[in-house]
Design an enzyme around this catalytic site. Sequence first.
Site, mmCIF file in Angstrom:
data_model
loop_
_atom_site.group_PDB
_atom_site.id
_atom_site.type_symbol
_atom_site.label_atom_id
_atom_site.label_comp_id
_atom_site.label_asym_id
_atom_site.label_seq_id
_atom_site.Cartn_x
_atom_site.Cartn_y
_atom_site.Cartn_z
ATOM 1 N N CYS A 131 0.795 -1.278 0.053
ATOM 2 C CA CYS A 131 0.189 0.073 0.168
ATOM 3 C C CYS A 131 0.744 1.417 0.076
ATOM 4 O O CYS A 131 1.340 1.551 0.940
ATOM 5 C CB CYS A 131 -0.980 0.012 1.119
ATOM 6 S SG CYS A 131 -1.896 1.430 1.366
ATOM 7 N N CYS B 245 -0.305 3.997 2.332
ATOM 8 C CA CYS B 245 0.268 3.869 3.539
ATOM 9 C C CYS B 245 1.632 3.733 4.085
ATOM 10 O O CYS B 245 2.131 4.125 5.085
ATOM 11 C CB CYS B 245 -0.299 2.574 4.291
ATOM 12 S SG CYS B 245 -2.183 2.459 4.463
#
Length: 189
Positions: free
Chosen positions: A135, A138
């Site tokens: 991700c 993130c």
Amino acid sequence: MATLDTIRDAIPDYARDLKLNLGSVLATTGAPGLTEKQTWAVALASAIASRYLPFTRDIESVAAPHLDAAYMNGARAAASIMGMNNIYYRFLHLVEDPEYASMPARLRMNVIGNPGIDKQDFELLSLAVSAINGCGTCVASHERTLRKHEASREAVQSAVRIAATVHAVARVLEDAASQTAAGGEQAAA
């Protein structure tokens, strides 16, 4: 009982680099910028995120003397919450529709605010798990938070090096186990 040496011995010869890297990145000198506690907590969170239970149990066993119960749970919590968040925020990034980003997530994430361990250490664990789960949103967010709180680039890199190595070892050991099981099934047939 698993030791780092027994884990390394289980790695097939074709993955010799991983065998060497695992020994290196989990040593205090091989994880510059991280404490011993941070190193082992990152390793455990990374093993959990890698989703190969026998390897996770072995890393947990090896990490236990270096971590108290709060850090063991912190590693589990980071793997857990990032397992959810990484999917959600990767979706927001990939869908390329800004309207979704303006909508409330409506997902509980209280553990991020109160992880039961040092918040910066939890950020390191979350960064490592987010790198494994791919991700980008993130990863960038956790890296910015760590840098804002004066974590060194060396510490950030060490956490990701541990995550990369632990994840690769988990994949190799899982493949080796499936090859052994397949060989056993063929021999029985």
